[in-house]
Structure formats: structure tokens, C-alpha cells
Design a protein around this motif. Structure first.
Motif, mmCIF file in Angstrom:
data_model
loop_
_atom_site.group_PDB
_atom_site.id
_atom_site.type_symbol
_atom_site.label_atom_id
_atom_site.label_comp_id
_atom_site.label_asym_id
_atom_site.label_seq_id
_atom_site.Cartn_x
_atom_site.Cartn_y
_atom_site.Cartn_z
ATOM 1 N N HIS A 1 26.038 -17.677 23.758
ATOM 2 C CA HIS A 1 25.993 -18.871 22.915
ATOM 3 C C HIS A 1 27.123 -18.884 21.891
ATOM 4 O O HIS A 1 27.600 -19.956 21.512
ATOM 5 N N ILE A 2 27.518 -17.716 21.414
ATOM 6 C CA ILE A 2 28.617 -17.637 20.445
ATOM 7 C C ILE A 2 29.598 -16.545 20.889
ATOM 8 O O ILE A 2 29.274 -15.716 21.754
ATOM 9 N N ARG A 3 30.769 -16.539 20.297
ATOM 10 C CA ARG A 3 31.777 -15.526 20.589
ATOM 11 C C ARG A 3 31.551 -14.295 19.717
ATOM 12 O O ARG A 3 30.938 -14.381 18.641
ATOM 13 N N ALA A 4 32.082 -13.179 20.169
ATOM 14 C CA ALA A 4 32.030 -11.970 19.341
ATOM 15 C C ALA A 4 32.752 -12.213 18.023
ATOM 16 O O ALA A 4 32.357 -11.684 16.973
ATOM 17 N N SER B 1 23.832 -11.303 16.941
ATOM 18 C CA SER B 1 24.326 -10.397 17.983
ATOM 19 C C SER B 1 23.672 -10.705 19.322
ATOM 20 O O SER B 1 24.303 -10.562 20.376
ATOM 21 N N VAL B 2 22.423 -11.139 19.281
ATOM 22 C CA VAL B 2 21.739 -11.547 20.518
ATOM 23 C C VAL B 2 22.409 -12.786 21.104
ATOM 24 O O VAL B 2 22.562 -12.913 22.329
ATOM 25 N N LEU B 3 22.847 -13.694 20.240
ATOM 26 C CA LEU B 3 23.524 -14.906 20.712
ATOM 27 C C LEU B 3 24.859 -14.577 21.371
ATOM 28 O O LEU B 3 25.301 -15.284 22.279
ATOM 29 N N ALA C 1 25.517 -15.836 6.464
ATOM 30 C CA ALA C 1 25.801 -15.318 7.805
ATOM 31 C C ALA C 1 25.680 -16.428 8.843
ATOM 32 O O ALA C 1 26.536 -16.571 9.727
ATOM 33 N N LEU C 2 24.630 -17.235 8.728
ATOM 34 C CA LEU C 2 24.405 -18.300 9.702
ATOM 35 C C LEU C 2 25.480 -19.374 9.612
ATOM 36 O O LEU C 2 26.079 -19.761 10.632
ATOM 37 N N THR C 3 25.760 -19.872 8.420
ATOM 38 C CA THR C 3 26.748 -20.946 8.286
ATOM 39 C C THR C 3 28.166 -20.436 8.554
ATOM 40 O O THR C 3 29.012 -21.172 9.075
ATOM 41 N N GLY C 4 28.417 -19.171 8.216
ATOM 42 C CA GLY C 4 29.724 -18.599 8.536
ATOM 43 C C GLY C 4 29.952 -18.553 10.037
ATOM 44 O O GLY C 4 31.037 -18.895 10.528
ATOM 45 N N ALA C 5 28.938 -18.136 10.782
ATOM 46 C CA ALA C 5 29.040 -18.121 12.242
ATOM 47 C C ALA C 5 29.197 -19.541 12.784
ATOM 48 O O ALA C 5 29.937 -19.772 13.745
ATOM 49 N N LEU C 6 28.516 -20.493 12.155
ATOM 50 C CA LEU C 6 28.621 -21.891 12.592
ATOM 51 C C LEU C 6 30.035 -22.441 12.372
ATOM 52 O O LEU C 6 30.578 -23.136 13.234
ATOM 53 N N VAL C 7 30.637 -22.125 11.226
ATOM 54 C CA VAL C 7 32.002 -22.590 10.957
ATOM 55 C C VAL C 7 32.963 -22.025 11.996
ATOM 56 O O VAL C 7 33.808 -22.736 12.548
ATOM 57 N N SER C 8 32.849 -20.736 12.263
ATOM 58 C CA SER C 8 33.717 -20.093 13.247
ATOM 59 C C SER C 8 33.467 -20.662 14.640
ATOM 60 O O SER C 8 34.407 -20.912 15.403
ATOM 61 N N ARG D 1 29.575 -11.230 9.939
ATOM 62 C CA ARG D 1 29.386 -9.866 9.424
ATOM 63 C C ARG D 1 30.334 -9.592 8.257
ATOM 64 O O ARG D 1 29.947 -8.970 7.255
ATOM 65 N N PHE D 2 31.580 -10.053 8.380
ATOM 66 C CA PHE D 2 32.553 -9.876 7.299
ATOM 67 C C PHE D 2 32.078 -10.587 6.025
ATOM 68 O O PHE D 2 32.156 -10.031 4.919
ATOM 69 N N LEU D 3 31.592 -11.814 6.160
ATOM 70 C CA LEU D 3 31.151 -12.571 4.985
ATOM 71 C C LEU D 3 29.993 -11.876 4.274
ATOM 72 O O LEU D 3 29.965 -11.806 3.033
#
Length: 665
Positions: free
Chosen positions: A13-16, A6-8, A35-42, A23-25
């Protein structure tokens, strides 16, 4: 981990969307690494990458963060990078694709399931394409007739040349590959005696290599084919002659094939319509065959049938398209999801022909389908394909035959000669130099005497001249409006000149330049800017409106009607003009300057390309090449030398597994 992500979002650095997906994963399976790899894929998907390549991931700069921030994210995940793969394999919501799951892990690539399915669908469709049975003898005659030498054109090209230049021009226009085997004295005598047909014997096919003819032969033998080439290589000319051949074959078999022509954008569709129309007038075929070639192109979305407010199309796997042959121009702009949906909607018997420039920018959305497919063009042709092509064309292709390689290579053809840009063309030489990836090749052109390119590298000192170019470039269409000319004339004049930018923000971006150019034109008395809408305001549509028939990338010109009321005129794909009240338009913006991305599918007689004064990841070799090749006759390039050099050295790489899948075909 979610708090760190959420800070990113807050720091940009990342999109909402990336955060919400993570968060869904974790609501399905609570694990910090997920959570980390899911955000990276997106996050990767947002940058045009179809998947996350775990074995090539730069763990020191996750999401573009610095080394310290990346290290903290890894620590919060609770798993060291060398154990990520094994850990992810144990998670129940990550599978190999055989069972439903949000994420798919295959060959060290982590996908959103939907994009894994898209990639698989494209690969499976290409794998299913088989050779089309052909009548080689009949095709050989048709190819020879359709690609007969145009001595009238050659005569026109030679009419203003000195004797010393004639040989080089004959080599160019007759596609001569072995000039040492030709009796040039006899050729000169035949030309002086105006006996042009004698060149058929003096310059036999065995000394030539016409890649357009080869491309037509390749596509005629395959259900799927790609014809790729840069500007002026004759992609549309080639496909028009190919279509004449296929229509003749259809007539002989008792059925004229149903052919459709499409492009990703309305502007590209209009250009394809114009190009096909010009090429049809030069065909050596029967009137019946000529009538079988369509004269109008549409957009891909219109072909598939958009359903308002829904992601799908009317035509899909359950409701196939009604056609026999589909030609898709500007295929480099087609993203992976759209390509997958197009292929699933094709009838099982249909032919697909993709046209495009493999060196151009990839699609705005995820994937690089044309680039992945064309990556196998360097493998040459199989022995069987070479033998058939030599039989059909009469050309010696033995140097392009290689053993081993994917079967897909036999469906590809690169048009290697530009008839618009040659050794005397600065635009062509500059485009080639950029493609080489060697900045020194571009620098060597800076002091050249080419009349069609001007390189401006002084930065701020060149800004006043940039405004002068914009003033003179746009003066013509504004004078048409002032003189109350026809809308077609104003639109045509506007389309002859364009300012292209690499970025949106900043003084050298779309926003800054649109404001500066508007002020310059207003100071010259050509426009009024005391109201949001004024006569002459050019606008770019930025959101599709299917009910109006206006699409992202369409450009209109604001004109007064007979009663003085302002309306915005658009040239539609069928070349008709439609006007709309400004209040009815979907989202739009002023477009004296536009991004290079938005200019794909268009060409302008005079192009002014402006790079920013600071480097950034958006500046790539493909971006610069695409901007250069929008120019037909004149190019002015404004760029600081270090920025230009960095861009040339940075090639676009999009992560996907499509090329790896196709390599096994």
C-alpha cells in the motif's frame, strides 16, 4: 503507528520510503498523528501530488486501503480527522514556512518543506514578471509580414477539391471567423482567374482570427508567455515567427538576442530541432534575423548542466544561464522541482516561452505546472491587453475580454485550430471526443467512416490482429537492416510505427507485448531471439548516463557494423548518429512496445494504442488523449468498451497550491 505503517509496506500500500520518512519525523517529535500524516504526504508525493490537502482527504480510503483498515489507522493516530488540522498546528516541527521545519502547513495543505519552497519559487518568479516595453507600430508591421497569408499553400490544399469543398477549406486555411460577411461569388471568381492577392481585400483581416498571430503578439509583449495547443495547431511555427520578430527588434536595438531552445527529453529536443528547421525556411524576414534563430535544440538537463551524482545543476541562482530568450517545448513534461530550478537559473532580464499541450499527461514526477498555469486561460484577457492585441493583430477580440482575474491570464494563449486534424480527421475528432469527457461522443465514432482510425473493442478476439499490425508495422525497419541500409534509414523507418501501452505488466502491458511481438517477428524470420542481443533489437534507455549523453527515454536500434559486431545506434538531438557497444549502455529494455508516458514528445505516422483488460487508476482521460495524439496519420485503438469509457470519465487531478497562489497575482 509505525508498526501499522510497516505492515502497509509489506502489503504494497505504501513505499518503504513513505515509512522511513514517517519514522524520521517521529524521531524528531514522537506523535502517532505526525507519523500517519507524514507517511501520507510522502505517499501523495509518490503519486505526483505536491501536497496533502487535509480538507479534501478521503479518510475512508487512506493509502488506498478499505474503510475498515483506514478506520484502524485513524484510531491508532489518537486523533479524529476533524481535529487533525488544529493538532498539527501545535507541533513544533510543522510551521507556516517562515522558519525551517521538515513540514509546512499552509491553507490546509501539508507539504514537505522542499516542495513548498519549489512551489513558492515558481509563484514568486511568475509574480515578478512585468510587461515588456514594446514599439507597437513596429511590431504591427512585423506581425503582418511574418504572418502573411501563404496563398501557395492554400492553392495546394484546394487543387484536388471539388467546388463545394473549397469554401470550407478557405475558412480553415485563412482562419475565417465571419464567413457571412464575405462575398463568396467574388472570391470564387478571383480564384478562377488565379488572382489570389485579390483575396486580401475580399477576405479582410476583420473577418478572420489567426490564433498563431495572436499568440506571437501576446508573447512579444510579455517577459513570460505560454503558447498551448494540441497537435497540428502550429506551436513551433508560431514560436519561430515570434523569434524572428524578437531578433529583428534586437538588431534594431544593436544586440542580437542569445536564444536557446530546449525540451525535457532528447527525443523531444530532436523533434523541436526538426520543426524549427522546417519553420525557418518559410519565414518572411531578413537574412540577419534568420541567422539569429538557433537551429539546434538541447535537453533541459544539458542546458542547466548536470553534476554527476549530485541533485543540483551547474547553473543555479548563484551561476545564472547566459541567454536572453529561452523556449521550452513539451512543457507539460516539466515537473515542479525542475521548473523551480530552471527559473532560479534564468537571468533577471530573460524571456521565457513555454510551449505545450495543456491536455496532455502531466510530468512523471510531482506537479502539474503547465496545467496549473493554463487553468486561467478561460478567464480571457484584460481590457488593456485586448486593446493592445487588437491594435497589433487587426483582429476583433472583444468576445475574449473579461473583467477581473489574475494578471497571469494576459501571458497565455491557446491555439484553437488544428491544421493537421479537421472535421475529416478521425484522429482529431476522437481526441476532441475524449477531451469532452463524454464516452457517448467516443462511441458515436465507433461506427464512423473515418479512414485514419480503427477502434477494436472485442478484447481477446482482436489479439491476433494486433500481432499482425505489429508484424507489418515493424517489417519496414527490419528490412532496412537486412538490406544493410544506412542507420538513419532504419531509425526513421522504426520511428514511423509504434505500439503504445497504458501499463507495464500483463498481456496488454509493455512486458507482455514486447515478448509477444518479439516472438511474432522471430516466427516471420525478421529477427533472431536466441541471444539477448540481435540485429534489429530496439532498446529504450531507462536511466540517465550523462557521461555517454544518453538519457531516460532515448531509443536506439541494434545494428551490425562493418565487421559484423553489434552496436546500438542512437539519433542524437543534433540529428547525428552515435553508436555504442551494448555492454556500455546504461539500464535499458526492449521497446517494440512502450508506455504512453514514455512516448510523450514523440509522434508516429501509425500508432497502435493498447489499453489493459482491467480498470485501474492509471487509466485517465489525459492518458488516452496523449496516446491518441501521438498518431499523425493512422491510429488503431485496442480497448474494451467499458475500460475505455471509465478512462474517459476519469480526469487527472494533482494536488498542489500553485494555482491558488497564481490566482492572487
Amino acid at each position: 503507528m509505525l508498526k501499522a505503517l510497516s505492515v502497509l509496506v509489506e502489503t504494497g500500500h505504501i513505499r518503504a520510503l513513505d515509512y522511513q520518512f514517517a519514522r524520521f519525523l517521529t524521531s524528531l517529535y514522537d506523535h502517532d498523528l505526525l507519523a500517519l500524516t507524514g507517511a501520507l504526504v510522502s505517499h501523495q508525493l509518490g503519486h505526483g501530488n505536491v501536497c496533502l490537502k487535509l480538507d479534501e482527504l478521503d479518510v475512508t480510503h487512506l493509502f488506498g486501503c478499505n474503510a475498515s483498515e483506514s478506520r484502524q489507522l485513524i484510531e491508532k493516530s489518537g486523533t479524529m480527522p476533524n481535529a487533525w488540522l488544529d493538532t498539527l498546528k501545535t507541533m513544533p516541527i510543522i510551521t507556516d514556512g517562515n522558519t525551517a521545519s521538515p513540514l509546512v502547513l499552509q491553507d490546509n495543505r501539508l507539504y514537505l518543506r522542499r516542495y513548498w519552497l519549489y512551489e513558492k519559487a515558481v509563484s514568486d518568479w511568475l509574480a515578478s514578471c512585468q510587461n515588456t516595453p514594446v514599439n507597437l507600430s513596429g511590431m504591427q508591421e512585423a506581425l503582418s509580414r511574418l504572418f502573411t497569408r501563404n496563398y501557395t499553400l492554400v492553392r495546394q490544399q484546394l487543387s484536388s477539391l471539388a467546388v463545394d469543398d473549397i469554401r470550407q477549406q478557405l475558412i480553415k486555411w485563412l482562419d475565417i471567423e465571419k464567413p457571412e460577411q464575405i462575398d463568396w461569388d467574388a472570391v470564387a471568381s478571383a480564384i478562377q482567374a488565379d488572382q489570389w492577392q485579390a483575396l486580401d481585400q475580399l477576405i479582410p483581416e476583420t473577418t478572420c482570427l489567426n490564433w498563431q498571430k495572436v499568440a506571437a503578439a501576446v508573447a512579444a509583449m510579455r517577459r513570460f508567455a505560454v503558447i498551448s495547443g494540441g497537435p497540428g495547431t502550429g506551436k513551433t511555427t508560431t514560436v519561430t515567427r515570434l523569434l524572428a520578430l524578437l531578433v529583428e527588434q534586437g538588431i534594431a536595438q544593436g544586440k542580437v538576442p542569445d536564444i536557446r531552445l530546449v525540451a525535457p527529453t532528447g527525443k523531444a529536443a530532436a523533434r523541436l530541432t526538426e520543426s524549427i528547421g522546417n519553420a525557418r525556411s518559410q519565414l518572411h524576414c531578413s537574412e540577419a534575423a534568420l541567422q539569429g534563430i538557433p537551429t539546434m535544440a538541447s535537453t533541459l538537463h544539458r542546458l542547466l548542466g548536470v553534476i554527476p551524482n549530485q541533485p543540483g545543476f551547474k547553473h543555479n541562482q548563484q551561476n545564472r544561464l547566459h541567454l536572453d530568450i529561452l523556449v521550452v517545448d513539451e512543457a507539460s513534461m516539466v515537473d515542479l522541482p525542475l521548473m523551480a530550478r530552471l527559473l532560479e537559473a534564468l537571468p533577471d532580464h530573460a524571456r521565457l516561452i513555454l510551449l505545450g499541450d495543456r491536455d496532455q499527461l502531466s510530468s512523471v514526477e510531482a506537479g502539474s505546472v503547465l496545467g496549473d498555469i493554463c487553468s486561467f486561460a478561460s478567464e480571457g484577457y484584460s481590457l488593456a491587453q485586448c486593446e493592445q492585441l487588437q491594435q497589433l493583430t487587426g483582429f476583433n477580440l472583444s468576445s475574449f475580454q473579461q473583467s477581473g482575474g489574475t494578471s497571469l491570464r494576459d501571458s497565455l494563449c491557446l491555439l484553437r485550430k488544428s491544421y493537421r486534424f479537421d472535421a475529416r480527421s478521425g484522429i482529431g475528432q476522437l481526441a476532441s471526443a475524449v477531451n469532452s469527457g463524454e464516452p457517448s461522443h467516443v462511441s458515436a465514432l465507433s461506427d464512423s467512416n473515418y479512414s485514419d482510425i480503427r477502434l477494436h473493442t472485442k478484447g481477446e478476439k482482436d489479439y491476433p490482429y494486433l500481432m499482425t499490425l505489429a508484424l507489418e508495422g515493424y517489417r519496414h525497419y527490419l528490412n532496412e537492416i537486412i538490406q544493410k541500409g544506412e542507420p538513419e534509414a532504419a531509425i526513421a523507418a522504426f520511428n514511423r510505427f509504434r505500439v503504445l501501452c497504458a501499463v507495464r505488466e500483463g498481456r496488454y502491458g509493455v512486458v507482455g507485448l514486447n515478448l509477444a511481438i518479439s516472438q511474432t517477428l522471430a516466427s516471420a524470420g525478421l529477427i533472431r531471439t536466441d541471444a539477448p542481443w540481435y540485429a534489429g533489437r530496439p532498446v529504450l534507455i531507462t536511466r540517465n548516463d550523462h557521461s555517454l549523453g544518453l538519457y531516460n527515454g532515448d531509443i536506439g536500434i541494434t545494428l551490425p557494423d562493418d565487421s559484423g559486431r553489434l552496436r546500438v545506434a542512437f539519433e542524437m538531438p543534433d540529428r547525428t548518429i552515435r553508436t555504442f557497444l551494448p555492454s556500455r549502455l546504461p539500464e535499458h529494455e526492449t521497446v517494440f512496445a512502450m508506455t504512453i508516458h514514455k512516448s510523450q514528445g514523440s509522434e508516429f505516422e501509425h500508432t497502435v494504442m493498447v489499453l489493459p483488460d482491467q480498470a485501474g487508476p492509471v487509466l485517465t482521460r489525459e492518458l488516452v488523449y496523449t496516446g491518441i495524439t501521438r498518431a499523425k496519420k493512422q491510429l488503431d485503438l485496442f480497448a474494451c468498451q467499458p475500460i475505455l469509457e471509465q478512462a474517459i470519465c476519469r480526469a487527472t487531478v494533482r494536488d498542489s497550491g500553485l494555482a491558488a497562489r497564481l490566482a492572487t497575482l
